[in-house]
Design an enzyme around this catalytic site. Structure first.
Site, PDB file in Angstrom:
ATOM      1  CD  GLU A   9      -3.756  46.072  51.103  1.00 48.02           C
ATOM      2  OE1 GLU A   9      -2.899  45.165  51.269  1.00 48.02           O
ATOM      3  OE2 GLU A   9      -3.581  47.248  51.412  1.00 48.02           O
ATOM      4  CB  CYS A  69       0.832  44.841  51.845  1.00 43.87           C
ATOM      5  SG  CYS A  69      -0.118  46.232  51.228  1.00 43.87           S
TER       6      CYS A  69
END
Length: 478
Positions: free
Chosen positions: A249, A283
Site C-alpha cells: 500500500e 496516503c
C-alpha cells in the site's frame, strides 16, 4: 504509560530481548516540541534473522491451530488493546504529534476498529468448501514480514497483524523507527494476550537494514509493506529472487471531483477537511480538488474559510485540530513543494512557506491552498504529505476525469454531488477506493491501490485473503 519500558529491546520468540552487538540507537522526537522523549534500539540483519527464524520455528504448530482458536486469540488481543486505549492515544500523540483528541478519536480508534472488523470477517468467512470433487482450502501463507509506516501506526499494524494471525501465519513486525512507541505497546498487548512464542515478533530498525533483510530472507514467504512508492519498489526487487508474495500500500495523489450540480460551499469545505486531516499525512488524502471553472472563485472562498477554521496549537490541547508534521525532513520537503507551487505560478489562496504565525518550535506548517493549478505543476504531480491542497478548474466532466486519472497513483478518489450523477463517474476513475460525498470510514471495504499505489487489498476479509494460500485437494469427494 505512553512510553514502553522496553524501548531499547525487541520482542522475539515470546520474550523481550536486548539487541545483538552492532545495534545502534535513535532518539524518538516529539515533533510538536522537538524534544527527545527516549531512544529506540535499531537492530541489525542478525536481529532480523533471529526473529525470522523464531517465526519459522513457530509456523508449523500455529498454522494447524483451529480457526476458532486463532480468532479467540485475536479477541483477547482486542480486549487488552481496549484496556490500554489511552496509552495508545498518548503514545501516538507523542511520537507523531497528533492532537490528543485526534489521537483518541482516529489513531487509537483505527487500531481497535480494524481488529473488530477482522474478527467479524473471520467469523463469517468460508475457510473450506467443495467445488465438484475438489476441496478448496484457505490456509496461512507462512512467515510474513510486516513493515508499517509512521503516519497511521495502529491502523496499519492492526490491518496486518490481526488478519495474519487469523490466517494462521507467523510474523515479524518492523514498525517505523521514527514512530516506534505504539508498536512496542502493541507487542506488550500481544504478550499479555498470550500469543504463543514465535508467532508474533517485533524488531525495530532502519528500512535499508532490517527492512531489506526481512524482504530478501529466504525463510520469509510474504512481505506486507505500507509506505512510499520508492521504498515499495526496493522491497519488491529484494523479494523477487525468492518469489515471495508482496502486498504493498504505497503513495497517492487522490483526486476530488466536485460535480457542477454539487453544493460547492459544502463540498469544498468537506474536501478541505479531508485533505487536512492528520496534518495531510494520509496516503489517500484528497489533495487534488477539481472544480467547475465557472465556480472557481466560490470554491476558493469556501476553501479559505475552511482553512481559517483550522486550530493549530499544543497537541495536548483538546481544541487543537492540526498538529505538526512528523519531522524536520518532512517539514523541509513540504516547504520545498509549497515554494515550487508559488514559483510555477499557482495562485496562493492562503498559507505559504514558514511556520504559522506565533509558532517558533515544532514542525508545524501553514495550512496551504493553491488555486488555478494545472495538471503539469509539481504540486499536482508529487505526493506532498502535508496540509497542502491544489484546486484545479475544469471546463467539462470528461476533462475532469481525464485530469483525475492523469497520475501514476491510484489509491483513492472522491466525488461530491448527487449520488446518481456520481455513480457513472466513479466507474471511470482508476482508483482502488472511490468515495461518494465523503462517507464514513468503512472498515469492511477493500483498501488498496491501482498503478503505482500498490497491489493487494487490506481491511477485514480482504486482508485475511491476502495472507492466505489457496489449496485445491483434488479427489476429496471420491
Amino acid at each position: 504509560m505512553a512510553i514502553s519500558s522496553h524501548l531499547g529491546q525487541f520482542y522475539i520468540d515470546g520474550a523481550w530481548v536486548d539487541p545483538l552487538p552492532g545495534a545502534t540507537r535513535l532518539g524518538v522526537e516529539n515533533p510538536a516540541t522537538e524534544e527527545i522523549v527516549g531512544e529506540v534500539a535499531l537492530g541489525t540483519e542478525a536481529d532480523a534473522d533471529r526473529a525470522i527464524l523464531a517465526a519459522r520455528a513457530a509456523f508449523d504448530g500455529w498454522t494447524v491451530v483451529p480457526v476458532k482458536e486463532r480468532i479467540a486469540l485475536v479477541k483477547r488481543i482486542l480486549d487488552v488493546y481496549t484496556s490500554r486505549y489511552e496509552d495508545f492515544a498518548q503514545a501516538m500523540s507523542t511520537e507523531m504529534g497528533a492532537p490528543i483528541e485526534w489521537a483518541r478519536g482516529a489513531q487509537a480508534w483505527a487500531g481497535q476498529v480494524h481488529i473488530e472488523s477482522t474478527i467479524k470477517a473471520a467469523e463469517e468467512m468460508t475457510w473450506e468448501y467443495m467445488r465438484g470433487s475438489t476441496r478448496i482450502v484457505h490456509e496461512g501463507i507462512g512467515v510474513c514480514a510486516l513493515i508499517t509506516p509512521w503516519n497511521w501506526p495502529m491502523n496499519q499494524i492492526a490491518c496486518k497483524v490481526a488478519p495474519a494471525l487469523i490466517a494462521g501465519c507467523t510474523m515479524v513486525l518492523k514498525p517505523s523507527e521514527i514512530a516506534p512507541l505504539s508498536g512496542l505497546l502493541f507487542a506488550e498487548v500481544c504478550h499479555e494476550a498470550g500469543v504463543p512464542k514465535g508467532v508474533f515478533n517485533l524488531v525495530n530498525g532502519m528500512g535499508p537494514v532490517v527492512g531489506a533483510r526481512m524482504s530478501s530472507h529466504p525463510e520469509v514467504d510474504m512481505v506486507s509493506f505500507t509506505g512510499s512508492t520508492r521504498a515499495g519498489t526496493a522491497i519488491a526487487a529484494a523479494a523477487a529472487p525468492t518469489v515471495k508474495r508482496v502486498a504493498q500500500e504505497l503513495g497517492g495523489k487522490s483526486p476530488n471531483i466536485i460535480l457542477p450540480s454539487a453544493d460547492i460551499y459544502e463540498a469544498v469545505k468537506a474536501g478541505v477537511a479531508g485533505c487536512f486531516g492528520n496534518t495531510g499525512q494520509s496516503c489517500d488524502a484528497p489533495t487534488r480538488m477539481f472544480v467547475p471553472r465557472a465556480r472557481a472563485e466560490e470554491a476558493y472562498a469556501a476553501a479559505k474559510e475552511a482553512a481559517d477554521e483550522v486550530v493549530i496549537g499544543p497537541t495536548t490541547d483538546a481544541a487543537t485540530t492540526m498538529g505538526p508534521l512528523i519531522s524536520k525532513v518532512q517539514f523541509d520537503k513540504v516547504q520545498r513543494l509549497i515554494q515550487a507551487g508559488i514559483d510555477e505560478g499557482a495562485r496562493l489562496i492562503c498559507g505559504g512557506t514558514g511556520r504559522p504565525q506565533g509558532v517558533n518550535r515544532g514542525w508545524y506548517v501553514q495550512p496551504t491552498i493553491f488555486g488555478e493549478v494545472t495538471n503539469e505543476m509539481t504540486i499536482s504531480r508529487e505526493e506532498i504529505f502535508g496540509p497542502v491542497l491544489s484546486i484545479l478548474p475544469y471546463d467539462n466532466l470528461d476533462q475532469a476525469v481525464a485530469m483525475a486519472n492523469d497520475t501514476p497513483y491510484g489509491l483513492a478518489a472522491y466525488i461530491a454531488g448527487p449520488v446518481e450523477e456520481a455513480k457513472p463517474v466513479a466507474r471511470r476513475l482508476r482508483a482502488g477506493t472511490v468515495n461518494l460525498n465523503y462517507p464514513d470510514w468503512d472498515t469492511f471495504a477493500p483498501f488498496g491501490g491501482y498503478k503505482q499505489s500498490g497491489n493487494g487489498r487490506e481491511y477485514a476479509g480482504w486482508g485475511i485473503h491476502d495472507f492466505c494460500e489457496i489449496k485445491g485437494v483434488v479427489g476429496w469427494g471420491g
